[in-house]
Design a protein around this motif. Structure first.
Motif, PDB file in Angstrom:
ATOM      1  N   THR A   1       8.857   1.348  -9.140  1.00 19.68           N
ATOM      2  CA  THR A   1       8.583   2.662  -8.555  1.00 19.68           C
ATOM      3  C   THR A   1       9.753   3.157  -7.724  1.00 19.68           C
ATOM      4  O   THR A   1       9.887   4.348  -7.498  1.00 19.68           O
ATOM      5  CB  THR A   1       7.315   2.623  -7.687  1.00 19.68           C
ATOM      6  N   ASN A   2      10.555   2.231  -7.238  1.00 19.62           N
ATOM      7  CA  ASN A   2      11.703   2.649  -6.447  1.00 19.62           C
ATOM      8  C   ASN A   2      12.723   1.525  -6.456  1.00 19.62           C
ATOM      9  O   ASN A   2      12.401   0.399  -6.082  1.00 19.62           O
ATOM     10  CB  ASN A   2      11.249   2.965  -5.010  1.00 19.62           C
ATOM     11  N   ALA A   3      13.935   1.835  -6.900  1.00 13.83           N
ATOM     12  CA  ALA A   3      14.987   0.810  -6.902  1.00 13.83           C
ATOM     13  C   ALA A   3      16.194   1.378  -6.181  1.00 13.83           C
ATOM     14  O   ALA A   3      16.708   2.442  -6.556  1.00 13.83           O
ATOM     15  CB  ALA A   3      15.335   0.416  -8.331  1.00 13.83           C
ATOM     16  N   GLN A   4      16.589   0.718  -5.126  1.00 16.08           N
ATOM     17  CA  GLN A   4      17.759   1.127  -4.351  1.00 16.08           C
ATOM     18  C   GLN A   4      18.642  -0.106  -4.177  1.00 16.08           C
ATOM     19  O   GLN A   4      18.234  -1.219  -4.508  1.00 16.08           O
ATOM     20  CB  GLN A   4      17.325   1.645  -2.965  1.00 16.08           C
ATOM     21  N   ALA A   5      19.806   0.115  -3.586  1.00 17.24           N
ATOM     22  CA  ALA A   5      20.700  -1.009  -3.352  1.00 17.24           C
ATOM     23  C   ALA A   5      20.155  -1.963  -2.298  1.00 17.24           C
ATOM     24  O   ALA A   5      20.630  -3.091  -2.165  1.00 17.24           O
ATOM     25  CB  ALA A   5      22.075  -0.496  -2.939  1.00 17.24           C
ATOM     26  N   ASP A   6      19.151  -1.515  -1.555  1.00 14.95           N
ATOM     27  CA  ASP A   6      18.618  -2.406  -0.513  1.00 14.95           C
ATOM     28  C   ASP A   6      17.196  -2.902  -0.774  1.00 14.95           C
ATOM     29  O   ASP A   6      16.727  -3.826  -0.112  1.00 14.95           O
ATOM     30  CB  ASP A   6      18.690  -1.727   0.861  1.00 14.95           C
ATOM     31  N   SER A   7      16.481  -2.266  -1.705  1.00 18.62           N
ATOM     32  CA  SER A   7      15.118  -2.759  -1.964  1.00 18.62           C
ATOM     33  C   SER A   7      14.607  -2.304  -3.323  1.00 18.62           C
ATOM     34  O   SER A   7      15.071  -1.294  -3.872  1.00 18.62           O
ATOM     35  CB  SER A   7      14.158  -2.274  -0.870  1.00 18.62           C
ATOM     36  N   ILE A   8      13.650  -3.051  -3.832  1.00 19.98           N
ATOM     37  CA  ILE A   8      13.009  -2.696  -5.114  1.00 19.98           C
ATOM     38  C   ILE A   8      11.497  -2.831  -4.920  1.00 19.98           C
ATOM     39  O   ILE A   8      11.017  -3.864  -4.449  1.00 19.98           O
ATOM     40  CB  ILE A   8      13.453  -3.650  -6.256  1.00 19.98           C
ATOM     41  N   THR A   9      10.786  -1.766  -5.262  1.00 14.31           N
ATOM     42  CA  THR A   9       9.321  -1.864  -5.221  1.00 14.31           C
ATOM     43  C   THR A   9       8.797  -1.733  -6.647  1.00 14.31           C
ATOM     44  O   THR A   9       9.362  -0.995  -7.459  1.00 14.31           O
ATOM     45  CB  THR A   9       8.691  -0.764  -4.339  1.00 14.31           C
ATOM     46  N   SER A  10       7.698  -2.436  -6.909  1.00 14.48           N
ATOM     47  CA  SER A  10       7.156  -2.414  -8.266  1.00 14.48           C
ATOM     48  C   SER A  10       5.705  -2.896  -8.265  1.00 14.48           C
ATOM     49  O   SER A  10       5.235  -3.459  -7.267  1.00 14.48           O
ATOM     50  CB  SER A  10       7.985  -3.329  -9.175  1.00 14.48           C
ATOM     51  N   TYR A  11       5.050  -2.640  -9.328  1.00 15.86           N
ATOM     52  CA  TYR A  11       3.687  -3.167  -9.501  1.00 15.86           C
ATOM     53  C   TYR A  11       3.474  -3.588 -10.946  1.00 15.86           C
ATOM     54  O   TYR A  11       4.260  -3.240 -11.825  1.00 15.86           O
ATOM     55  CB  TYR A  11       2.632  -2.147  -9.062  1.00 15.86           C
ATOM     56  N   VAL A  12       2.396  -4.346 -11.144  1.00 20.09           N
ATOM     57  CA  VAL A  12       2.066  -4.845 -12.471  1.00 20.09           C
ATOM     58  C   VAL A  12       0.716  -4.266 -12.857  1.00 20.09           C
ATOM     59  O   VAL A  12      -0.270  -4.455 -12.120  1.00 20.09           O
ATOM     60  CB  VAL A  12       1.970  -6.390 -12.474  1.00 20.09           C
ATOM     61  N   SER A  13       0.662  -3.524 -13.922  1.00 18.25           N
ATOM     62  CA  SER A  13      -0.640  -2.971 -14.312  1.00 18.25           C
ATOM     63  C   SER A  13      -1.304  -3.886 -15.325  1.00 18.25           C
ATOM     64  O   SER A  13      -0.635  -4.643 -16.047  1.00 18.25           O
ATOM     65  CB  SER A  13      -0.471  -1.557 -14.859  1.00 18.25           C
TER      66      SER A  13
ATOM     67  N   TYR B   1       3.979  -1.490   0.284  1.00 22.85           N
ATOM     68  CA  TYR B   1       3.411  -0.871  -0.925  1.00 22.85           C
ATOM     69  C   TYR B   1       4.404   0.028  -1.647  1.00 22.85           C
ATOM     70  O   TYR B   1       5.460   0.390  -1.125  1.00 22.85           O
ATOM     71  CB  TYR B   1       2.135  -0.117  -0.553  1.00 22.85           C
ATOM     72  N   ASN B   2       4.010   0.388  -2.853  1.00 23.75           N
ATOM     73  CA  ASN B   2       4.903   1.159  -3.712  1.00 23.75           C
ATOM     74  C   ASN B   2       5.106   2.594  -3.261  1.00 23.75           C
ATOM     75  O   ASN B   2       6.176   3.161  -3.436  1.00 23.75           O
ATOM     76  CB  ASN B   2       4.354   1.142  -5.143  1.00 23.75           C
ATOM     77  N   TYR B   3       4.032   3.187  -2.716  1.00 23.45           N
ATOM     78  CA  TYR B   3       4.122   4.609  -2.388  1.00 23.45           C
ATOM     79  C   TYR B   3       3.898   4.813  -0.896  1.00 23.45           C
ATOM     80  O   TYR B   3       2.985   4.229  -0.309  1.00 23.45           O
ATOM     81  CB  TYR B   3       3.103   5.402  -3.203  1.00 23.45           C
ATOM     82  N   ALA B   4       4.750   5.642  -0.310  1.00 18.00           N
ATOM     83  CA  ALA B   4       4.638   5.916   1.126  1.00 18.00           C
ATOM     84  C   ALA B   4       5.115   7.331   1.393  1.00 18.00           C
ATOM     85  O   ALA B   4       5.900   7.898   0.613  1.00 18.00           O
ATOM     86  CB  ALA B   4       5.482   4.914   1.917  1.00 18.00           C
ATOM     87  N   ALA B   5       4.628   7.889   2.487  1.00 20.15           N
ATOM     88  CA  ALA B   5       5.034   9.253   2.853  1.00 20.15           C
ATOM     89  C   ALA B   5       6.546   9.309   3.030  1.00 20.15           C
ATOM     90  O   ALA B   5       7.138   8.437   3.665  1.00 20.15           O
ATOM     91  CB  ALA B   5       4.338   9.660   4.143  1.00 20.15           C
ATOM     92  N   GLY B   6       7.173  10.331   2.438  1.00 16.37           N
ATOM     93  CA  GLY B   6       8.606  10.530   2.609  1.00 16.37           C
ATOM     94  C   GLY B   6       9.468   9.767   1.611  1.00 16.37           C
ATOM     95  O   GLY B   6      10.668   9.981   1.536  1.00 16.37           O
ATOM     96  N   ARG B   7       8.860   8.868   0.865  1.00 20.40           N
ATOM     97  CA  ARG B   7       9.634   8.054  -0.080  1.00 20.40           C
ATOM     98  C   ARG B   7       9.623   8.733  -1.456  1.00 20.40           C
ATOM     99  O   ARG B   7       8.600   9.257  -1.888  1.00 20.40           O
ATOM    100  CB  ARG B   7       9.006   6.663  -0.175  1.00 20.40           C
ATOM    101  N   ASN B   8      10.792   8.720  -2.108  1.00 19.62           N
ATOM    102  CA  ASN B   8      10.880   9.278  -3.454  1.00 19.62           C
ATOM    103  C   ASN B   8      10.619   8.150  -4.446  1.00 19.62           C
ATOM    104  O   ASN B   8      11.378   7.195  -4.513  1.00 19.62           O
ATOM    105  CB  ASN B   8      12.271   9.894  -3.679  1.00 19.62           C
ATOM    106  N   SER B   9       9.528   8.259  -5.183  1.00 20.56           N
ATOM    107  CA  SER B   9       9.125   7.146  -6.049  1.00 20.56           C
ATOM    108  C   SER B   9       8.774   7.625  -7.443  1.00 20.56           C
ATOM    109  O   SER B   9       8.355   8.772  -7.643  1.00 20.56           O
ATOM    110  CB  SER B   9       7.906   6.435  -5.467  1.00 20.56           C
ATOM    111  N   TYR B  10       8.904   6.698  -8.368  1.00 15.64           N
ATOM    112  CA  TYR B  10       8.539   6.982  -9.749  1.00 15.64           C
ATOM    113  C   TYR B  10       7.022   6.808  -9.895  1.00 15.64           C
ATOM    114  O   TYR B  10       6.462   5.782  -9.521  1.00 15.64           O
ATOM    115  CB  TYR B  10       9.262   5.987 -10.667  1.00 15.64           C
TER     116      TYR B  10
END
Lengths: 175, 623
Positions: A89-101, B206-215
């Motif tokens: 959902t978000n990949a940056q040089a300092d962090s990566i967030t993701s989930y598994v469906s 968590y994956n989604y938060a206020a102010g964060r640009n997310s897929y």
């Protein structure tokens, strides 16, 4: 003369059919409106279509059946792992967030594979139950993790005793 | 003959054409939608599905209101619906959510929700929504919509037990079984609400938060793609964390139906259902980027907000959000937003600090606050907006600005300072005192009227020695001495007002004596007590009804004796009898009095002042 009569009869018949059809349709429509009116709650909430809600309720029942089938299948012992999909959902040089469906469990391993040319960085975190899926704990990166700047490709994968899967590749810019 | 045929043919053709025309008109009527679609998919904002102020407002519905809502969605439960062929359908009897009950356990407090002392008590589904909403701080309306979007439980007339088991879809991943640990209606509602709070309190996990640009994906099928969104608030982030999909264009194009194979509907349906059932998920206070003027949107109208005070009075309908010029211009401009609002063509309310106070009468409290019941004086709001404003007490004429010691009486669009607490009590009438505390800004928008005194207060101006008795808020009686006011029991300090204030009162042409009329009764005051005077007694004493001045507000403050005025009076050590000529006859001895009154049915005497008996002509002594 008989042709005229026939055509006249046809016109009369056509007109009558249209009128009867229209009246019937209008009456049905009114009846439906009345039915809708009669079922209007007395409170003040805005109404949406009852039919729509009813249809959604029936669709939901079909979904309930589908899910129950899944549960039945899952209860049958299987030696193969289920394939799940991982979403970054978000990949940056300092962090990566993701989930598994497709899976709801604790304890699986989320692995970030970050590559650039022949360089490869591997970081892991744990997956945990999250409402309707499994969320990977965020993976944090430091600038010192990267041997060089530029575009790096990130891929997340997930593995547990029940499931495995991976994400599509996402690029990150490292300065 | 020919012409007749032609004529007859023409008539026939015209008749057929007419029938066809009527038919076509009726057919066309079928295609006029009976109700315009309330909502359009174009209004869906993926970055802000619902405002925090709406999602986390736990005060929107009482348990009874929730129950009433559930009842209204399912007016009749289809308890004995025929069993379907599904193996998940146990068959009738079915229990609808409106009638569903469950024992609630004790749940310890945690970082997200306060404790629930259920103790195994059985609660209704509505009560459970209310309890969870209250303890976890989630809008009960959001929980209602969640139950609908996940399992259609709000509208299903024959729900299956399996739907209650996974009521909010908590622990139910796509394409996999639900987790049995979270089975059960209470468990489902509670865990969902708790999770929403967890998302906003620990967004870093968590994956989604206020102010964060997310897929955000369109569908569990990764091949369907998705879109990056900068989520604007915690509530929207919470919804995406719970259900990590956004509707694609096909799903939005057919808002009340299905989209395409890549559509997902959870968050779209949440937004749509909330809007349809409870009104906007976003604040109704809007402005454009180019114009700082703020408006309240209501239905198809927009009401300009003139100042900060009005804005703060309606803050519950916010927060303020930006809309484009195009959106703004699509609303019809109405007169400025009024502090008097109307619900659904009916009840009028006064709004202060987002609290609505009922107004009951156009000539009474509406006029007191400076309004009339004419169009344009009030702003009609939608039911959901009215509902968002907290319920307050009815509007009162006596008001107190918060944090101030002053108390005012509202009258004709002015605030009249009330002279003292005694006056407050007297103006209020029967206790307890009813007085709304309003914001100082609101009270101070009204200019001051004249100083208000309660009925029975003695008043004078600073420039004259003349003393008056206040009968009503705008009416005074002159007095010639304090003897009569003492007789009536109207005493106390003399209030002082300006001569300008006195000019706002009507000064009676009659001087107040010790006789008052209250409704159908006349009263005579003596020694601070007031005795009713019957018609025969009037005759005995030689009084006429014109001597009894209208008591008005004084009637509620004078001390009325349960004993009527009779013929036996005692003043000091003397006892008198009033004879048929209206004369007072003193008794020569107490035994003479005893014998006399025993002969008249032992009525006893009443104690009166020597002043009063001095006004009665004397007759002979009775020995």
């Amino acid at each position: 003369m008989s042709k005229i009569l026939k055509s006249r009869k046809f016109l009369v018949l056509l007109a009558l059919l249209i009128v009867v059809g229209a009246v019937a349709a209008y009456a049905y429509n009114s009846a439906q409106s009345d039915k809708e009116k009669n079922t209007q709650p007395e409170n003040s909430y805005t109404e949406s279509s009852k039919d729509q809600e009813k249809s959604e309720a029936e669709t939901n029942k079909a979904n309930v059946d589908k899910r129950a089938d899944l549960e039945k299948q899952a209860s049958q012992t299987s030696t193969t792992k289920k394939t799940v999909s991982v979403v970054i959902t978000n990949a940056q040089a300092d962090s990566i967030t993701s989930y598994v469906s497709g899976v709801f469990e604790d304890g699986g391993t989320c692995t970030a594979t970050i590559t650039k040319g022949s360089s490869e960085i591997i970081k892991t975190s744990k997956g945990f139950k999250d409402a309707t899926h499994t969320t990977c704990a965020p993976i944090f990166l430091k600038s010192s993790d990267f041997p060089s700047s530029g575009t790096w490709a990130v891929k997340m994968s997930y593995s547990s005793s029940t499931s495995e899967g991976q994400s599509q590749t996402v690029n990150i810019e490292v300065r | 003959m020919k012409s007749k045929t032609i004529a007859s043919n023409t008539r026939l053709t015209l008749g057929i054409s007419g029938l066809i025309a009527i038919g076509l008109v009726l057919v066309s009527l079928m295609f006029i939608p009976s109700k315009a679609a309330a909502l359009s998919g174009a209004e869906f904002n993926a970055a802000n599905i619902i405002d925090d102020s709406v999602f986390f407002d736990k005060s929107t519905m009482s348990p009874n209101q929730i129950q009433a809502f559930l009842n209204a969605r399912v007016p009749a439960c289809d308890t004995w619906h025929a069993k379907s062929s599904s193996p998940n359908d146990p068959g009738p009897p079915y229990k609808c959510l409106r009638d569903y009950t469950q024992a609630v356990p004790n749940v310890a407090a945690n970082s997200y929700c306060s404790g629930i002392g259920g103790n195994g008590t059985v609660y209704s589904a509505a009560q459970i929504i209310s309890i969870v909403s209250d303890r976890c701080g989630i809008n009960p309306q959001a929980l209602i919509v969640l139950l609908q979007k996940e399992q259609s439980l709000i509208t299903d007339t024959w729900p299956w037990p399996i739907q209650y088991r996974s009521a909010t879809g908590y622990g139910c991943p796509d394409t996999a079984p639900c987790d049995a640990e979270y089975y059960g209606y209470f468990n489902q509602v509670y865990n969902a609400a708790k999770q929403f709070k967890r998302y906003v309190q620990t967004p870093e996990n968590y994956n989604y938060a206020a102010g964060r640009n997310s897929y955000i994906a369109y569908n569990p099928n990764g091949g369907c793609g998705g879109r990056n969104v900068t989520i604007q608030n915690g509530a929207t982030a919470a919804l995406y964390n719970y259900t990590p999909y956004q509707p694609n264009q096909a799903a939005l194009n057919n808002l009340y139906g299905t989209g395409d194979g890549c559509s997902a509907y959870g968050n779209r349906n949440f937004w749509r259902m909330f809007n349809d059932w409870f009104g906007s998920t976003n604040g109704d206070l809007v402005r454009t980027p180019n114009d700082p003027k703020i408006y309240l949107l209501s239905g198809e109208n927009k009401y300009p907000i003139n100042n900060q005070r009005v804005l703060s009075d309606f803050s519950r309908l916010g927060p303020i959000r930006y809309v484009t010029d195009q959106v703004m211009s699509s609303y019809t401009t109405q007169p400025s937003l009024s502090n008097m609002v109307q619900k659904n063509g009916g009840a009028l309310y006064l709004v202060n600090a987002s609290i609505k106070m009922g107004l009951s009468s156009c000539s009474g409290d509406v006029a007191a606050y400076g309004y009339t019941c004419a169009n344009g004086q009030y702003s009609p709001l939608t039911d959901s907006q009215i509902q968002k404003l907290s319920n307050g007490p009815s509007a009162t004429r006596l008001v107190k600005p918060k944090g101030s010691n002053s108390i005012y009486y509202m009258e004709n669009g002015k605030k009249r300072p009330v002279a003292s607490w005694m006056d407050v009590e007297r103006i209020n009438g029967n206790s307890p005192v009813k007085m709304n505390v309003l914001t100082p800004d609101f009270v101070n928008k009204y200019s001051n009227g004249s100083l208000a005194f309660g009925p029975g207060r003695l008043v004078k101006t600073s420039t004259s020695a003349s003393v008056y008795v206040v009968r009503d808020l705008n009416y005074v009686y002159p007095i010639s001495s304090l003897v009569n006011t003492n007789e009536l029991g109207l005493s106390g300090s003399v209030g002082v007002m300006s001569s300008t204030d006195l000019q706002t009162y009507t000064i009676s042409p009659s001087i107040l004596r010790n006789k008052l009329n209250c409704g159908s009764s006349n009263y005579l005051g003596t020694l601070g007590k007031n005795y009713s005077v019957s018609d025969p007694t009037m005759t005995t004493y030689g009084y006429n009804s014109g001597e009894f001045l209208a008591g008005g507000g004084l009637c509620s403050v004078i001390n009325i004796s349960s004993t009527p005025l009779g013929r036996y009076l005692r003043a000091g050590n003397s006892i008198y009898y009033i004879n048929n000529s209206g004369q007072k006859q003193a008794f020569g001895s107490y035994s003479a009095y005893s014998t006399h009154q025993a002969g008249n049915g032992n009525p006893g005497y009443i104690s009166v002042s020597t002043y009063f008996v001095s006004t009665i002509p004397s007759g002979s002594v009775i020995n």
